[in-house]
Design a protein around this motif. Sequence first.
Motif, PDB file in Angstrom:
ATOM      1  N   LEU B  77       8.519  -8.894  -3.453  1.00 34.70           N
ATOM      2  CA  LEU B  77       9.602  -8.778  -4.439  1.00 34.70           C
ATOM      3  C   LEU B  77       9.283  -9.525  -5.733  1.00 34.70           C
ATOM      4  O   LEU B  77       9.525  -9.023  -6.826  1.00 34.70           O
ATOM      5  N   LEU B  78       8.732 -10.724  -5.595  1.00 39.03           N
ATOM      6  CA  LEU B  78       8.650 -11.605  -6.755  1.00 39.03           C
ATOM      7  C   LEU B  78       7.268 -11.696  -7.377  1.00 39.03           C
ATOM      8  O   LEU B  78       7.096 -12.349  -8.402  1.00 39.03           O
ATOM      9  N   ALA B  79       6.314 -11.018  -6.777  1.00 45.62           N
ATOM     10  CA  ALA B  79       4.960 -11.133  -7.313  1.00 45.62           C
ATOM     11  C   ALA B  79       4.839 -10.481  -8.686  1.00 45.62           C
ATOM     12  O   ALA B  79       4.068 -10.922  -9.515  1.00 45.62           O
ATOM     13  N   LYS B  80       5.625  -9.423  -8.899  1.00 43.87           N
ATOM     14  CA  LYS B  80       5.547  -8.776 -10.207  1.00 43.87           C
ATOM     15  C   LYS B  80       6.392  -9.561 -11.203  1.00 43.87           C
ATOM     16  O   LYS B  80       7.605  -9.635 -11.059  1.00 43.87           O
ATOM     17  N   PRO B  81       5.754 -10.172 -12.209  1.00 42.54           N
ATOM     18  CA  PRO B  81       6.572 -10.913 -13.170  1.00 42.54           C
ATOM     19  C   PRO B  81       7.444  -9.938 -13.954  1.00 42.54           C
ATOM     20  O   PRO B  81       7.030  -8.820 -14.236  1.00 42.54           O
ATOM     21  N   ARG B  82       8.653 -10.392 -14.289  1.00 48.90           N
ATOM     22  CA  ARG B  82       9.549  -9.537 -15.079  1.00 48.90           C
ATOM     23  C   ARG B  82       9.197  -9.688 -16.556  1.00 48.90           C
ATOM     24  O   ARG B  82       9.129 -10.797 -17.065  1.00 48.90           O
ATOM     25  N   THR B  83       8.985  -8.581 -17.243  1.00 51.82           N
ATOM     26  CA  THR B  83       8.612  -8.679 -18.654  1.00 51.82           C
ATOM     27  C   THR B  83       9.450  -7.772 -19.541  1.00 51.82           C
ATOM     28  O   THR B  83       8.923  -6.939 -20.266  1.00 51.82           O
ATOM     29  N   PRO B  84      10.765  -7.926 -19.502  1.00 52.17           N
ATOM     30  CA  PRO B  84      11.571  -7.150 -20.456  1.00 52.17           C
ATOM     31  C   PRO B  84      11.297  -7.666 -21.871  1.00 52.17           C
ATOM     32  O   PRO B  84      10.831  -8.796 -22.026  1.00 52.17           O
TER      33      PRO B  84
END
Lengths: 190, 190, 244
Positions: B77-84
Amino acid sequence: MSDLSRTIEALLFLSPQPVAVADLVEATEATEGQVAEAIDLLREDLAEGRRGVVLREVAGGFSLASDPASEGAARRLLAKPRTPPLTQAQAETLAIVAYLQPVSRPEVARIRGVSSESAVQTLAERGLIEESGRSQFGAALFKTTELFERLFGLSGLDQLPDPSRFDPTPDDERELRERLLKAGEQRSEP
Amino acid sequence: MSDLSRTIEALLFLSPQPVAVADLVEATEATEGQVAEAIDLLREDLAEGRRGVVLREVAGGFSLASDPASEGAARRLLAKPRTPPLTQAQAETLAIVAYLQPVSRPEVARIRGVSSESAVQTLAERGLIEESGRSQFGAALFKTTELFERLFGLSGLDQLPDPSRFDPTPDDERELRERLLKAGEQRSEP
Amino acid sequence: MAVADLDLELDVFAGPFDLLVAVLLREEVDLLEVELAEVVVAYIEYLEGKGELELEVATEFLVLIAALLELKSRLLLPGADPELEEMGPEEAVEELLARLLEYRRFRAAAAALAERFEAARGYLYRSAPLPPSLRRVAVDAATAAYDPDRLGAALGDLLVVPPPVDTSHIRPTVSLERRLRALRDALAGRTSIDFDEQFGGEDRLTQAVTLFALLELYRKGEVTWKQSEPLGPIEIRRQESSAR
């Protein structure tokens, strides 16, 4: 509590943002039906008044939050002052952005009948609204944020109350019109 | 579950650091004996294998942690950093931290001329900045993270674009800070 | 009540409606900053409280507010459709009504939102960094997603010293009462004063309000005043009969 419910509780505990069901499905490698079932179990376990933490459906996903009963103690511990309530200008501006988004500052000003710069700026600073592109005339457009949905306990924008609820009643409208017209007639009679 | 246990669970849930018993006593306005009893109840409820979250007793006090069983799912779930996309408030805050680090929240606010709580919090949640000690006045200091460098494609902080490219006079860091503060004071004056 | 006495408490102005019109026409207050809807709402609330409509007063108010609205809409919509300029009284009423209704709608929505905010304020969310093991994973999976120039540009913007903010319009808290007192004090022990000599050093707004106060004293019979030619000196004379 099922293993899946426990895993989902852990994921919601770790994630700084609300987590959408689709992301829970992907992370847990379970089916959507299983996730839905596990969430139902969790919802029961974390119903208001059961524990210190409650399950909230906000901003398009699920999130854990502390129970309001512990708010006072939490603010003492974290030395966090209570977030100030919205001023009238901020609330009106926010309502306009929420219902008409994306919306430009001049449009907000037109409806409120007053330049709303400082309200827009404060709402942006508080993270409740944010810029989202430009209108065809180059004015910055604003929309509400995920934080807005979280802080207002909305699972999505479609959870905003139906705007027709806020329409002035026909009686109000008739009365206003009559009053205005009466005054107008009086004016045209010498 | 007793009211006090619920409150303590909420406090541990909210606090990013372990909480000492003395702090729990102060925040809940209960006695030490009552707090100890409530913690015993919690310990039972949150024993390993019971829920998704477990109670941990560490040097500094008590804290909640996700159950290790959920680690695989958490990674997914958290491995992909959020980059909005960054909002203007976030970009400004991040630029100040990047160029002047370590820097305190009040300093960021002074430079921007507005309180920057929500931007700082969002950047910290997304892992772009993190606390790094305290200033001599006790304010938390922030610096950028390794994730920040990755997401901006920088091999090091010395790869940040030269600020003089965006401003005619080249400055060393100290002068830059002073000029930013001065401009910020003008901004917050009215 | 005369429309002049309608007391307003706005963000940028506090005082009677007539004075608002006066300072607006003198451009002491920016029309764009004045919440006309609030003025109208204040007036209508006053009417509601009173339960009857004084037509003369209402008409006067309507004419003034309609003029202000028209003026303001032109300011807000530069180069807007020419139809606006030809608006007759009935259309003006419909326009005013439509605006009032739209504003009321959002005012009600704002109240509902504020209530909702209040109800949700007790729920607090956790804001904590990921545990170290997970942080590591996030860093490893990260690829460049942002342009470093965005930071340089943001910093450059912050280096710009903004022009000093013009706050000249946020002073309309000159109180009529205090100007009344100033006039009376100036006349104490003297039979006449020269307006410019006495108040010429004050800023424009204070002078305007002082003139307003002068009108009030004249109405009460405390003073008379004389200006022999336009823009000439104003001589203020104490009425001997007035007990003071």
